[in-house]
Motif scaffolding. Structure first.
Motif, mmCIF file in Angstrom:
data_model
loop_
_atom_site.group_PDB
_atom_site.id
_atom_site.type_symbol
_atom_site.label_atom_id
_atom_site.label_comp_id
_atom_site.label_asym_id
_atom_site.label_seq_id
_atom_site.Cartn_x
_atom_site.Cartn_y
_atom_site.Cartn_z
ATOM 1 N N ALA A 140 62.911 69.993 113.138
ATOM 2 C CA ALA A 140 62.687 70.991 112.169
ATOM 3 C C ALA A 140 61.489 70.534 111.622
ATOM 4 C CB ALA A 140 63.921 70.787 111.200
ATOM 5 N N LEU A 141 61.214 69.342 111.304
ATOM 6 C CA LEU A 141 59.899 68.815 110.710
ATOM 7 C C LEU A 141 58.723 69.143 111.390
ATOM 8 C CD1 LEU A 141 59.286 67.006 107.977
ATOM 9 C CD2 LEU A 141 58.837 65.146 109.907
ATOM 10 N N ASP A 183 55.244 63.558 116.873
ATOM 11 C CA ASP A 183 56.030 62.795 115.994
ATOM 12 C C ASP A 183 55.376 62.143 114.915
ATOM 13 O OD1 ASP A 183 54.976 60.660 117.229
ATOM 14 O OD2 ASP A 183 56.845 59.599 117.854
ATOM 15 N N LEU A 184 53.951 62.705 114.696
ATOM 16 C CA LEU A 184 53.239 62.085 113.648
ATOM 17 C C LEU A 184 53.946 62.292 112.319
ATOM 18 C CD1 LEU A 184 50.678 60.942 112.571
ATOM 19 C CD2 LEU A 184 49.707 63.113 112.821
ATOM 20 N N ALA A 185 54.354 63.457 112.066
ATOM 21 C CA ALA A 185 55.028 63.934 110.758
ATOM 22 C C ALA A 185 55.983 62.865 110.221
ATOM 23 C CB ALA A 185 55.438 65.493 110.518
ATOM 24 N N TYR A 186 56.947 62.724 111.483
ATOM 25 C CA TYR A 186 58.050 61.980 111.207
ATOM 26 C C TYR A 186 57.795 60.605 111.155
ATOM 27 C CZ TYR A 186 62.956 60.045 111.489
ATOM 28 O OH TYR A 186 64.088 59.321 111.260
ATOM 29 N N LYS A 187 56.737 59.884 111.591
ATOM 30 C CA LYS A 187 56.225 58.573 111.416
ATOM 31 C C LYS A 187 55.756 58.523 110.142
ATOM 32 C CE LYS A 187 55.194 57.046 116.206
ATOM 33 N NZ LYS A 187 54.349 57.021 117.238
ATOM 34 N N ILE A 188 55.031 59.480 109.514
ATOM 35 C CA ILE A 188 54.478 59.412 108.282
ATOM 36 C C ILE A 188 55.635 59.391 107.240
ATOM 37 C CG2 ILE A 188 53.027 60.830 106.480
ATOM 38 C CD1 ILE A 188 51.456 61.912 108.846
ATOM 39 N N ALA A 189 56.653 60.191 107.222
ATOM 40 C CA ALA A 189 57.650 60.278 106.393
ATOM 41 C C ALA A 189 58.431 58.845 106.243
ATOM 42 C CB ALA A 189 58.639 61.264 106.850
ATOM 43 N N ALA A 240 51.775 70.464 117.668
ATOM 44 C CA ALA A 240 52.603 70.173 116.576
ATOM 45 C C ALA A 240 54.188 69.819 116.911
ATOM 46 C CB ALA A 240 52.713 71.113 115.481
ATOM 47 N N LEU A 241 54.517 70.619 117.939
ATOM 48 C CA LEU A 241 55.933 70.534 118.485
ATOM 49 C C LEU A 241 56.347 69.494 119.444
ATOM 50 C CD1 LEU A 241 56.785 74.385 119.187
ATOM 51 C CD2 LEU A 241 57.547 72.898 117.080
ATOM 52 N N LYS A 242 55.194 68.849 119.830
ATOM 53 C CA LYS A 242 55.474 67.773 120.762
ATOM 54 C C LYS A 242 55.126 66.339 120.158
ATOM 55 C CE LYS A 242 50.964 67.461 123.085
ATOM 56 N NZ LYS A 242 50.277 67.531 124.646
ATOM 57 N N SER A 282 54.345 72.446 100.175
ATOM 58 C CA SER A 282 55.617 72.065 101.103
ATOM 59 C C SER A 282 56.177 71.052 99.894
ATOM 60 C CB SER A 282 55.330 71.228 102.248
ATOM 61 O OG SER A 282 56.610 70.951 102.854
ATOM 62 N N ASP A 283 57.339 71.532 99.406
ATOM 63 C CA ASP A 283 58.144 70.981 98.395
ATOM 64 C C ASP A 283 59.651 71.274 98.552
ATOM 65 O OD1 ASP A 283 59.012 69.053 96.274
ATOM 66 O OD2 ASP A 283 58.397 70.083 94.898
ATOM 67 N N PHE A 284 60.207 71.720 99.486
ATOM 68 C CA PHE A 284 61.851 72.001 99.511
ATOM 69 C C PHE A 284 62.259 71.421 100.747
ATOM 70 C CE2 PHE A 284 64.622 75.793 99.885
ATOM 71 C CZ PHE A 284 65.399 75.164 98.845
ATOM 72 N N GLY A 285 62.222 70.012 101.010
ATOM 73 C CA GLY A 285 62.875 69.484 102.236
ATOM 74 C C GLY A 285 62.270 69.710 103.639
ATOM 75 N N ALA A 286 62.904 69.554 104.663
ATOM 76 C CA ALA A 286 62.343 69.552 105.874
ATOM 77 C C ALA A 286 63.237 70.726 106.554
ATOM 78 C CB ALA A 286 62.489 68.365 106.471
ATOM 79 N N GLY A 287 63.979 71.652 106.142
ATOM 80 C CA GLY A 287 64.441 72.792 107.067
ATOM 81 C C GLY A 287 63.466 73.730 107.373
ATOM 82 N N ARG A 288 63.740 74.220 108.541
ATOM 83 C CA ARG A 288 63.029 75.242 109.195
ATOM 84 C C ARG A 288 62.488 76.351 108.537
ATOM 85 N NH1 ARG A 288 62.977 74.408 114.802
ATOM 86 N NH2 ARG A 288 64.502 72.748 115.393
#
Length: 468
Positions: free
Chosen positions: A438-439, A44-50, A40-42, A353-359
């Motif tokens: 953070a995402l 960028d899938l989530a960022y690409k989805i967003a 997960a940490l390496k 998950s519905d409160f942004g992308a903060g850690r």
């Protein structure tokens, strides 16, 4: 005495073998979780989805053409990521169009103010309206006011939203947005303005859902930017009557059908039991819905995808639900609960998950109190991502908060929301507000949580008394 001795030895051996088996299973789970976090940490899938959702669809107000595009986008995205089962379920929603909104001080200090309509508001008369302003510190002050002081005026609810890491300031001030129009109309007001429910200092108004009540006149409702609310307050403190001109053109266009979009990673040995990960697909129409809630869509989708990519699937099914129409009243969540009522007993646990992308910094749950310590032990794997165990009072997130009423255990993976309400429901809710690292941490936590729960042998029900 030999037979009892032999029997005792046999029992002891079986117990030891059982413990070894449990220990081996726990070791395997921890190994998988470690791998999930690393991946997960390496990634960028989530960022690409967003990015894909905010760029290719953009704002997606429930019932709009763009929301229909978002449903198609979500179904195609889940299929392209290899989910075992992808489907949509219909949800009937109202269709509301924002239109234009303008406000200006007519006297004694003529100047424009920046406003936006609250979601669901009626329009002003075609020519607009003019009236003097009466200010209240909060909704409770309005409720306590003499009707004669309010009749024929524009009510201004001037409650500031406090900044807190956990977002609790929002809950203190949102009542004015939700119920201000009803309480003002009861006393004869012609419109209501609220200070934006936000912690920013930008000249951008925060929209959000408001309510009407049968038997109470419907009056226009809008939010002032925080700087404009401060400006209006300063005018009122000078002791003169302040007259505003207000014009708004929102429309109610009836109802339409949208969809909850669902994707599943099928469990290996308990496929009918479900670990639900939720987010909402719709957004308000002012920004591009990045932190609210493309980030959540990306987090839960990427987490489930990582679990599905493991060499061996967990015991339970991981179900991703991208809910419809959260912003206008949890309509997709209510539809899901009604449509899946027969299988609520198969929902092992749910989180949203519905409160942004903060850690994420803390994990709260709502489970049977007898299982709390053991659940927290299982979730100690989240410590590697800076997450501590919390309490047994979780709500689970927007739509997921509806599920404990059906006996479903839930978890709240608490994100740092220190700046969330700087952008929430504004034109400033855009992709640049998401920090990729953070995402990725969110994905690591959600994937770890979901895998542990999909493998868990703990009895999480019945929920502790009073959990409803």
């Amino acid at each position: 005495m030999k037979k009892p001795t032999l029997l005792l030895c046999a029992v002891t051996l079986l117990c030891n073998l059982s413990l070894l088996k449990v220990s081996a299973t726990e070791y395997t789970n921890q190994e998988v979780v470690s791998n999930l976090q690393h991946n997960a940490l390496k990634s960028d899938l989530a960022y690409k989805i967003a990015e894909s959702l905010t760029v290719e669809v953009g704002p997606r107000l429930a019932g709009s053409h763009e929301n229909a595009l978002a449903v198609d986008w979500a179904e195609a995205k889940l299929k392209s990521l290899g989910f075992d089962k992808v489907y949509r379920e219909p949800v009937t929603v109202p269709v509301w169009q924002r239109g234009e909104a303008s406000a200006a001080v007519i006297a004694p200090y003529p100047q424009k103010l920046i406003i936006t309509a609250l979601g669901g508001s009626v329009a002003t008369p075609t020519q607009g309206l003019q009236a003097t302003v009466i200010r209240f510190n909060d909704l409770q002050s309005l409720i306590a006011a003499e009707p004669s002081l309010v009749a024929g005026k524009i009510v201004f609810i001037d409650q500031k939203t406090e900044r807190h890491k956990n977002g609790s300031g929002y809950g203190k001030s949102v009542g004015g947005r939700a119920n201000g129009a009803v309480e003002a109309a009861r006393k004869g007001a012609v419109a209501v303005l609220i200070r934006s429910i936000g912690t920013d200092h930008d000249r951008m108004a925060h929209t959000g859902l408001m309510h009407y009540q049968d038997g109470v006149p419907k009056i226009p409702a809008a939010a002032l930017t925080n700087p404009d609310a401060t400006q209006l307050d300063a005018m009122l403190t000078r002791g003169h009557e302040v007259t505003l001109a207000l014009k708004m053109t929102p429309k109610d266009l009836g109802t339409t059908t949208t969809y909850n979009v669902i994707g599943e990673v099928t469990g290996s040995s308990k496929p009918k039991e479900i670990v639900l990960l939720g987010a909402h697909l719709d957004s308000w129409d002012e920004g591009t819905g990045a932190i609210d809630d493309a980030a959540g869509v990306a987090i839960v989708t990427a987490a489930a995808k990582l679990i599905g990519d493991q060499p061996k699937r967990p015991a339970r099914t991981v179900r991703v639900v991208l809910f419809a129409a959260e912003e206008i009243g949890l309509i997709g969540g209510k539809a899901y609960a009604a449509q899946h009522q027969a299988e609520m007993n198969d929902h092992y646990i749910a989180a949203e998950s519905d409160f942004g992308a903060g850690r994420i910094y803390r994990a709260d749950v709502k489970v049977n109190s007898a299982a709390l310590s053991a659940v927290q032990q299982q979730l100690s794997v989240l410590a590697a991502q800076g997450v501590t165990n919390g309490d047994n009072q979780a709500r689970g997130g927007s739509e997921v908060s509806l599920l404990p009423a059906y006996g479903v255990p839930v978890a709240s993976l608490r994100q740092d929301g220190e700046d969330y309400f700087d952008y929430h429901h504004t034109p400033n809710d855009t992709l640049d507000k998401i920090e990729p690292a953070a995402l990725a941490q969110n994905v690591a936590v959600y994937a770890s949580f979901a895998y542990q729960m999909a493998q868990s042998i703990l009895p999480l029900r019945p929920l502790t008394s009073g959990s409803k």
